[in-house]
Design a protein around this motif. Structure first.
Motif, mmCIF file in Angstrom:
data_model
loop_
_atom_site.group_PDB
_atom_site.id
_atom_site.type_symbol
_atom_site.label_atom_id
_atom_site.label_comp_id
_atom_site.label_asym_id
_atom_site.label_seq_id
_atom_site.Cartn_x
_atom_site.Cartn_y
_atom_site.Cartn_z
ATOM 1 N N HIS A 1 0.871 -1.382 -0.122
ATOM 2 C CA HIS A 1 -0.084 -0.180 -0.106
ATOM 3 C C HIS A 1 0.972 0.796 0.198
ATOM 4 N N GLY B 1 0.727 5.203 2.293
ATOM 5 C CA GLY B 1 0.310 5.438 3.063
ATOM 6 C C GLY B 1 0.455 6.785 3.268
ATOM 7 N N CYS C 1 -14.255 3.489 1.410
ATOM 8 C CA CYS C 1 -13.247 3.053 2.695
ATOM 9 C C CYS C 1 -13.622 1.156 2.712
ATOM 10 N N THR D 1 -11.540 1.109 8.650
ATOM 11 C CA THR D 1 -10.604 2.281 9.508
ATOM 12 C C THR D 1 -10.402 1.153 10.515
ATOM 13 N N THR E 1 -6.487 5.060 10.462
ATOM 14 C CA THR E 1 -6.570 4.704 9.700
ATOM 15 C C THR E 1 -7.593 4.404 8.526
ATOM 16 N N PHE F 1 -8.907 2.119 5.529
ATOM 17 C CA PHE F 1 -7.859 1.554 3.748
ATOM 18 C C PHE F 1 -9.270 1.994 2.936
ATOM 19 N N GLN G 1 -9.104 -0.015 -0.799
ATOM 20 C CA GLN G 1 -8.869 -0.669 -2.340
ATOM 21 C C GLN G 1 -9.107 -1.124 -3.927
ATOM 22 N N LYS H 1 -3.834 -0.593 -3.101
ATOM 23 C CA LYS H 1 -4.079 -0.252 -1.777
ATOM 24 C C LYS H 1 -4.042 1.049 -1.484
ATOM 25 N N GLU I 1 -3.807 3.977 2.573
ATOM 26 C CA GLU I 1 -4.117 3.872 3.888
ATOM 27 C C GLU I 1 -3.889 5.391 3.934
ATOM 28 N N ASP J 1 -4.579 -3.075 9.789
ATOM 29 C CA ASP J 1 -4.612 -4.271 8.942
ATOM 30 C C ASP J 1 -3.923 -5.760 8.802
#
Length: 136
Positions: free
Chosen positions: A6, A8, A29, A32, A42, A44, A46, A51, A53, A109
């Motif tokens: 991912h 960030g 999303c 969380t 956070t 996330f 997809q 991904k 974050e 995650d």
């Protein structure tokens, strides 16, 4: 390293940024989570195999709070999926990289994570991620 796990992104307000990225990526999303040990919230997303974050500081001592203060909102790190995080840490140390946490720690995650110091990676904070075993 298997793939980019991912990217960030540090944000000041995760609720506002979540709405923005839902519109941008045209997807909701999916998760969380708060990681108290890191002082971060956070969110996330997809999008196909990719991904994102989002990271918001939950206290002023958080690495994200310090990043935001110094650099503002933006890309904070690139995370790579690894099969064996302990072996990868040892390999990278042997190659001369500075590992910020030599023992993997629980991240968001359901991941075990470790970070490489950005001074040795052309200014980019690198995160190593391995799916955590069920017992962790």
């Amino acid at each position: 390293m298997n793939k980019i796990e991912h990217i960030g992104i540090a944000v000041k307000d995760i609720e506002i940024s979540t709405l923005l990225f839902e519109k941008l990526l045209n997807t909701p999303c999916y998760k969380t989570e708060e990681v108290e040990s890191e002082g971060v919230k956070t969110a996330f997303f997809q999008n196909g195999p990719n991904k994102i974050e989002l990271l918001e500081a939950t206290n002023t001592d958080s690495p994200i709070a310090k990043f935001l203060e110094k650099k503002g909102e933006g890309i904070h790190h690139i995370a790579f999926d690894v099969t064996d995080i302990v072996a990868e840490i040892a390999r990278l140390k042997a190659e001369g990289f500075t590992v910020l946490n030599e023992t993997p720690k629980k991240g968001a995650d359901n991941k075990l994570v470790a970070f490489l110091h950005p001074k040795g990676t052309n200014g980019v904070l690198i995160e190593l991620c391995q799916e955590a075993p069920e017992a962790v």
